[in-house]
Design a protein around this motif. Structure first.
Motif, PDB file in Angstrom:
ATOM      1  N   ALA A  43       0.806  -1.220   0.000  1.00 22.73           N
ATOM      2  CA  ALA A  43       0.000   0.000   0.000  1.00 22.73           C
ATOM      3  C   ALA A  43       0.841   1.273   0.000  1.00 22.73           C
ATOM      4  CB  ALA A  43      -0.933  -0.001   1.212  1.00 22.73           C
ATOM      5  N   TYR A  44       1.924   1.262   0.774  1.00 24.75           N
ATOM      6  CA  TYR A  44       2.713   2.481   0.963  1.00 24.75           C
ATOM      7  C   TYR A  44       4.199   2.118   0.913  1.00 24.75           C
ATOM      8  CZ  TYR A  44      -1.815   3.610   3.106  1.00 24.75           C
ATOM      9  OH  TYR A  44      -3.151   3.763   3.363  1.00 24.75           O
ATOM     10  N   SER A  45       4.702   1.841  -0.263  1.00 20.45           N
ATOM     11  CA  SER A  45       6.047   1.296  -0.411  1.00 20.45           C
ATOM     12  C   SER A  45       7.124   2.193   0.201  1.00 20.45           C
ATOM     13  CB  SER A  45       6.350   1.068  -1.895  1.00 20.45           C
ATOM     14  OG  SER A  45       7.657   0.575  -2.065  1.00 20.45           O
ATOM     15  N   ARG A  46       7.132   3.458  -0.144  1.00 22.95           N
ATOM     16  CA  ARG A  46       8.172   4.362   0.362  1.00 22.95           C
ATOM     17  C   ARG A  46       8.045   4.571   1.868  1.00 22.95           C
ATOM     18  NH1 ARG A  46       8.539   9.172  -4.256  1.00 22.95           N
ATOM     19  NH2 ARG A  46       9.187   7.810  -5.983  1.00 22.95           N
ATOM     20  N   HIS A  80     -13.082  -7.976  23.319  1.00 27.08           N
ATOM     21  CA  HIS A  80     -13.672  -8.416  22.057  1.00 27.08           C
ATOM     22  C   HIS A  80     -14.088  -7.254  21.161  1.00 27.08           C
ATOM     23  CE1 HIS A  80     -13.920 -12.781  22.795  1.00 27.08           C
ATOM     24  NE2 HIS A  80     -14.032 -12.448  24.065  1.00 27.08           N
ATOM     25  N   ASP A  81     -14.488  -6.153  21.751  1.00 24.15           N
ATOM     26  CA  ASP A  81     -15.015  -5.049  20.956  1.00 24.15           C
ATOM     27  C   ASP A  81     -14.003  -3.926  20.741  1.00 24.15           C
ATOM     28  OD1 ASP A  81     -14.931  -4.305  23.587  1.00 24.15           O
ATOM     29  OD2 ASP A  81     -16.925  -3.380  23.637  1.00 24.15           O
ATOM     30  N   LYS A  82     -12.743  -4.155  21.081  1.00 30.96           N
ATOM     31  CA  LYS A  82     -11.743  -3.106  20.927  1.00 30.96           C
ATOM     32  C   LYS A  82     -11.447  -2.876  19.452  1.00 30.96           C
ATOM     33  CE  LYS A  82      -7.324  -1.415  22.654  1.00 30.96           C
ATOM     34  NZ  LYS A  82      -6.219  -1.621  23.621  1.00 30.96           N
ATOM     35  N   ARG A  83     -11.409  -1.604  19.050  1.00 31.53           N
ATOM     36  CA  ARG A  83     -11.152  -1.240  17.659  1.00 31.53           C
ATOM     37  C   ARG A  83      -9.841  -0.458  17.564  1.00 31.53           C
ATOM     38  NH1 ARG A  83     -16.071  -0.746  14.727  1.00 31.53           N
ATOM     39  NH2 ARG A  83     -14.786  -0.094  12.946  1.00 31.53           N
ATOM     40  N   TYR A  84      -9.176  -0.616  16.427  1.00 33.00           N
ATOM     41  CA  TYR A  84      -7.950   0.122  16.128  1.00 33.00           C
ATOM     42  C   TYR A  84      -8.225   0.935  14.864  1.00 33.00           C
ATOM     43  CZ  TYR A  84      -5.813  -3.075  19.477  1.00 33.00           C
ATOM     44  OH  TYR A  84      -5.508  -3.790  20.614  1.00 33.00           O
ATOM     45  N   PHE A  85      -8.818   2.102  15.065  1.00 37.52           N
ATOM     46  CA  PHE A  85      -9.343   2.869  13.941  1.00 37.52           C
ATOM     47  C   PHE A  85      -8.245   3.382  13.009  1.00 37.52           C
ATOM     48  CE2 PHE A  85     -12.765   3.163  17.108  1.00 37.52           C
ATOM     49  CZ  PHE A  85     -13.824   2.712  16.341  1.00 37.52           C
ATOM     50  N   MET A  86      -7.077   3.690  13.545  1.00 43.55           N
ATOM     51  CA  MET A  86      -5.990   4.149  12.685  1.00 43.55           C
ATOM     52  C   MET A  86      -5.576   3.050  11.709  1.00 43.55           C
ATOM     53  SD  MET A  86      -3.969   6.505  11.667  1.00 43.55           S
ATOM     54  CE  MET A  86      -4.046   7.770  12.942  1.00 43.55           C
ATOM     55  N   TYR A  87      -5.422   1.822  12.209  1.00 47.09           N
ATOM     56  CA  TYR A  87      -5.078   0.701  11.335  1.00 47.09           C
ATOM     57  C   TYR A  87      -6.169   0.471  10.292  1.00 47.09           C
ATOM     58  CZ  TYR A  87      -1.435  -0.555  14.725  1.00 47.09           C
ATOM     59  OH  TYR A  87      -0.342  -0.555  15.550  1.00 47.09           O
ATOM     60  N   GLU A  88      -7.413   0.558  10.727  1.00 47.49           N
ATOM     61  CA  GLU A  88      -8.521   0.354   9.793  1.00 47.49           C
ATOM     62  C   GLU A  88      -8.509   1.415   8.696  1.00 47.49           C
ATOM     63  OE1 GLU A  88     -12.346  -0.239  11.636  1.00 47.49           O
ATOM     64  OE2 GLU A  88     -11.436  -1.204  13.382  1.00 47.49           O
ATOM     65  N   TRP A  89      -8.265   2.660   9.099  1.00 49.95           N
ATOM     66  CA  TRP A  89      -8.246   3.759   8.133  1.00 49.95           C
ATOM     67  C   TRP A  89      -7.108   3.595   7.126  1.00 49.95           C
ATOM     68  CZ3 TRP A  89      -4.681   7.991   7.666  1.00 49.95           C
ATOM     69  CH2 TRP A  89      -5.097   8.989   6.767  1.00 49.95           C
ATOM     70  N   LEU A  90      -5.959   3.154   7.600  1.00 51.76           N
ATOM     71  CA  LEU A  90      -4.791   3.026   6.734  1.00 51.76           C
ATOM     72  C   LEU A  90      -4.853   1.807   5.815  1.00 51.76           C
ATOM     73  CD1 LEU A  90      -1.887   3.924   9.205  1.00 51.76           C
ATOM     74  CD2 LEU A  90      -2.544   5.221   7.166  1.00 51.76           C
ATOM     75  N   PHE A  91      -5.413   0.695   6.314  1.00 48.75           N
ATOM     76  CA  PHE A  91      -5.191  -0.569   5.613  1.00 48.75           C
ATOM     77  C   PHE A  91      -6.432  -1.341   5.172  1.00 48.75           C
ATOM     78  CE2 PHE A  91      -1.345  -0.129   8.348  1.00 48.75           C
ATOM     79  CZ  PHE A  91      -0.403  -0.032   7.329  1.00 48.75           C
ATOM     80  N   THR A  92      -7.612  -1.002   5.662  1.00 51.68           N
ATOM     81  CA  THR A  92      -8.780  -1.827   5.334  1.00 51.68           C
ATOM     82  C   THR A  92      -9.063  -1.847   3.839  1.00 51.68           C
ATOM     83  OG1 THR A  92      -9.806  -1.475   7.498  1.00 51.68           O
ATOM     84  CG2 THR A  92     -11.246  -2.173   5.704  1.00 51.68           C
ATOM     85  N   GLN A  93      -9.090  -0.684   3.217  1.00 54.16           N
ATOM     86  CA  GLN A  93      -9.384  -0.642   1.788  1.00 54.16           C
ATOM     87  C   GLN A  93      -8.290  -1.320   0.975  1.00 54.16           C
ATOM     88  OE1 GLN A  93     -12.379   0.279   0.883  1.00 54.16           O
ATOM     89  NE2 GLN A  93     -11.927  -0.337  -1.215  1.00 54.16           N
TER      90      GLN A  93
END
Length: 211
Positions: A43-46, A80-93
């Motif tokens: 996703a972000y080579s450099r 169980h319900d903990k979210r990591y929104f930064m990771y989701e924003w960066l990598f989900t798509q």
């Protein structure tokens, strides 16, 4: 033929990559092709190259700071319900793009971040089999649990931890930490100390994930 992906993380030569290489070699020895993908490089080579250098420098020069932040963010009781929104924003798509392009049947995760992402995305891909292959002797909070199909664990302690968190014990396989099949063990080392998938159990393990 099964389409198989293996997900470590970062390009630096860590245990996550060594285990991914071991899995890839084992699969290829059985006539199965598997592709290894680092989602960060994809996703972000450099940025990945810069981050890898900074990561190693951080551990080298400020190990206590690294350890403290890691424990704060990744350790502790699993929620169980903990979210990591930064990771989701960066990598989900980006992960969606990989799944749509590669159309894998099976995905092995040797790092917690791809596991977290695939755990979140699994309802969108019900035919995808996702396998966690743990590369440490503990399981941090980031690893996906709920929607992961199978768990390859390094020890009975980790197996007990996952069971206590609600994972079906029938989906947990005590494999040890996989090592490359080309690594030759000293014959004086007791078999119980080796950390590869025992040959006697490989058929059952691979069969359970659809091979």
């Amino acid at each position: 033929m099964k389409n198989i992906l293996i997900f470590p993380f970062l390009s630096i030569s860590t245990g996550h990559h060594h285990v991914a290489d071991a899995l890839q070699a084992e699969l290829e020895s059985q006539g199965l092709a598997a592709e290894k993908i680092d989602i960060f490089s994809h996703a972000y080579s450099r940025l990945e190259k810069l981050s890898s250098v900074a990561y190693l420098k951080w551990i080298q020069y400020f190990p206590k700071t690294y350890s403290g932040i890691y424990r704060l963010l990744a350790c502790g009781e699993f929620q169980h319900d903990k979210r990591y929104f930064m990771y989701e924003w960066l990598f989900t798509q980006q992960m969606r793009h990989i799944l749509q392009e590669k159309q894998p049947d099976i995905a092995f995760c040797t790092h917690a971040l791809p596991s977290y992402l695939l755990n979140r995305l699994k309802p969108e891909y019900p035919n995808l089999t996702v396998v966690n292959v743990y590369t440490d002797f503990f399981v941090n909070q980031l690893w996906g649990r709920k929607n992961i199909d199978y768990h390859f664990v390094p020890s009975t302690e980790v197996k007990k931890q996952l069971i206590s968190e609600g994972i079906d014990q029938n989906n947990i396989y005590l494999t040890g930490i996989p090592v490359h099949r080309n690594l030759k063990w000293n014959q004086q080392i007791p078999c119980s100390t080796t950390r590869h998938i025992p040959s006697s159990s490989q058929g059952a393990v691979w069969g359970s994930v659809g091979f």
